[in-house]
Design an enzyme around this catalytic site. Structure first.
Site, PDB file in Angstrom:
ATOM      1  N   SER A 129       1.487  -6.120   6.947  1.00 18.89           N
ATOM      2  CA  SER A 129       0.025  -6.124   6.894  1.00 18.89           C
ATOM      3  C   SER A 129      -0.473  -6.940   5.712  1.00 18.89           C
ATOM      4  CB  SER A 129      -0.502  -4.693   6.807  1.00 18.89           C
ATOM      5  OG  SER A 129      -0.154  -3.953   7.956  1.00 18.89           O
ATOM      6  N   ALA A 130       0.213  -6.837   4.577  1.00 20.64           N
ATOM      7  CA  ALA A 130      -0.149  -7.641   3.415  1.00 20.64           C
ATOM      8  C   ALA A 130      -0.026  -9.125   3.735  1.00 20.64           C
ATOM      9  CB  ALA A 130       0.743  -7.279   2.224  1.00 20.64           C
ATOM     10  N   VAL A 161      10.695  -4.433   3.251  1.00 18.28           N
ATOM     11  CA  VAL A 161      10.529  -4.692   4.679  1.00 18.28           C
ATOM     12  C   VAL A 161      10.780  -3.393   5.443  1.00 18.28           C
ATOM     13  CG1 VAL A 161      11.459  -5.951   6.660  1.00 18.28           C
ATOM     14  CG2 VAL A 161      11.180  -7.113   4.466  1.00 18.28           C
ATOM     15  N   ALA A 162       9.891  -3.089   6.389  1.00 17.58           N
ATOM     16  CA  ALA A 162      10.006  -1.872   7.208  1.00 17.58           C
ATOM     17  C   ALA A 162      10.183  -0.641   6.333  1.00 17.58           C
ATOM     18  CB  ALA A 162      11.168  -2.000   8.197  1.00 17.58           C
ATOM     19  N   GLY A 163       9.393  -0.574   5.247  1.00 19.27           N
ATOM     20  CA  GLY A 163       9.557   0.512   4.292  1.00 19.27           C
ATOM     21  C   GLY A 163       8.392   1.464   4.208  1.00 19.27           C
ATOM     22  N   GLY A 164       7.380   1.316   5.079  1.00 19.60           N
ATOM     23  CA  GLY A 164       6.223   2.193   4.996  1.00 19.60           C
ATOM     24  C   GLY A 164       5.232   1.787   3.921  1.00 19.60           C
ATOM     25  N   MET A 165       5.329   0.531   3.437  1.00 19.15           N
ATOM     26  CA  MET A 165       4.415   0.051   2.388  1.00 19.15           C
ATOM     27  C   MET A 165       3.568  -1.129   2.871  1.00 19.15           C
ATOM     28  SD  MET A 165       6.750   0.513  -1.047  1.00 19.15           S
ATOM     29  CE  MET A 165       5.336   0.691  -2.153  1.00 19.15           C
ATOM     30  N   ALA A 166       3.564  -1.356   4.186  1.00 14.68           N
ATOM     31  CA  ALA A 166       2.657  -2.324   4.826  1.00 14.68           C
ATOM     32  C   ALA A 166       2.853  -3.750   4.336  1.00 14.68           C
ATOM     33  CB  ALA A 166       1.201  -1.882   4.650  1.00 14.68           C
ATOM     34  N   LYS A 171       0.852  -1.196   0.000  1.00 21.54           N
ATOM     35  CA  LYS A 171       0.000   0.000   0.000  1.00 21.54           C
ATOM     36  C   LYS A 171       0.878   1.233   0.000  1.00 21.54           C
ATOM     37  CE  LYS A 171       0.752   1.778   4.267  1.00 21.54           C
ATOM     38  NZ  LYS A 171       1.162   3.156   4.581  1.00 21.54           N
ATOM     39  N   ASP A 182      -3.341  -1.211   9.041  1.00 22.04           N
ATOM     40  CA  ASP A 182      -3.283  -1.326   7.588  1.00 22.04           C
ATOM     41  C   ASP A 182      -3.800  -2.664   7.060  1.00 22.04           C
ATOM     42  OD1 ASP A 182      -2.118   1.198   7.302  1.00 22.04           O
ATOM     43  OD2 ASP A 182      -0.075   0.415   7.421  1.00 22.04           O
TER      44      ASP A 182
END
Length: 307
Positions: free
Chosen positions: A108-109, A100-105, A11, A141
């Site tokens: 959560s996916a 990973v740990a990049g603010g793109m969830a 996301k 998320d």
């Protein structure tokens, strides 16, 4: 042996409005999510016990992953099993291509994909309403990772409503090797914005740009309240955003709390041109050697059928 594979998207936040912290410590959010074409695949197989194996894309080699007992996939399995009163069993393989740990969830996916895949594997027949409720327990998320597309998120981001989106949008995403703590970014936001409103407003201009499919209007309307505190903590990310805009991107933006940076482009060819410009030169000249191209909006967590 029964096996199911579910694919879930990364996301991005086209808009992220952050309010003052509530009494429970959470910040009220008004966000516009978009699911983009970077995916993690979660494959589950029947087994007598429980195991989780994670494989990352080559460019993520060396990233730190949580142990099995702390993995969000295990927590998703625990919630689903408890909801139906069934044992938690299965062999899970997660193939990660979301930073990973990049603010793109990405986590959560994985959780959303695990809920869908295990529901199919166990034959528990969970309703969509219950899946969304379980997802909300796992993280803000996760419900959006189930829904996909483009959506307005409120509450802590877990209340999700699809919005009209007439465009096909192209993005360049540049992950960073060093992560950025989401709690630290929120704490810095509180310091930098001590008078934040109790409830952020809905971004009507951005929603209108999406409904019209107007890429220039969307570029002008992109907004992230966490960008300033994140860039204050990591100034090199601001330099990267400037570099992408100099390379021709319509607009650069931090993804969520970072550290991945996003660049909106006019179309697929333009995105590839911007990506090539960001990827050019000596890798030692900049600390962001991985450049990804993705389009949106794409579907939420869904079963992958192989012919």
């Amino acid at each position: 042996m029964s096996e199911r594979t579910v694919r879930a998207p990364a996301k991005i936040n086209l808009h992220l409005g952050v309010g003052a912290p509530r009494e429970d410590g959470f910040h009220p959010l008004v966000t516009v999510y978009q699911a983009v074409g970077l995916h993690d695949d979660v494959t589950v197989r029947e087994a007598d016990d429980w195991s989780v194996e994670v494989a990352v894309a080559d460019w993520m080699a060396g990233v730190e992953l949580p142990p099995v007992e702390d993995n969000i996939v295990t927590r998703a399995a625990d919630l689903l099993a408890a909801h139906h009163g069934v044992p938690r069993r299965g062999a899970v393989h997660v193939a990660k291509a979301i930073p990973v740990a990049g603010g793109m969830a990405g986590g959560s996916a994985d959780a959303a994909a695990a809920l869908v895949a295990l529901d199919r594997l166990w034959g528990t027949g969970t309703t969509d309403e219950d899946l969304l409720a379980l997802a909300a327990e796992l993280g803000s998320d996760v419900p959006f990772a189930l829904v996909g597309g483009t959506a307005l998120g409120t509450g802590r981001g877990e209340l999700v409503e699809r919005v009209p989106d007439a465009g096909t949008w192209w993005w360049v995403a540049v992950p960073a090797h060093a992560g950025l703590s989401t709690p630290a970014v929120y704490r810095h936001f509180d310091v930098m914005v001590p008078d934040a409103s109790a409830q952020p407003p809905v971004p009507d201009t951005l929603l209108a740009a999406l409904a019209a499919g107007d890429v220039d209007a969307l570029a002008a309307a992109l907004h992230n309240d966490l960008q300033a505190p994140a860039l204050d903590l990591r100034p090199e990310l601001g330099a990267l955003i400037a570099r992408g805009e100099e390379a021709g991107a319509l607009r650069g933006l931090l993804s969520g709390s970072g550290p991945t940076c996003l660049f909106l482009c006019r179309d697929g060819d333009h995105a590839r041109e911007v990506a090539a410009a960001l990827d050019a030169g000596d890798p030692g000249d900049h600390p962001h050697p991985t450049v990804l191209v993705a389009n949106g909006a794409v579907s939420g967590a869904h079963l992958v059928e192989y012919a």
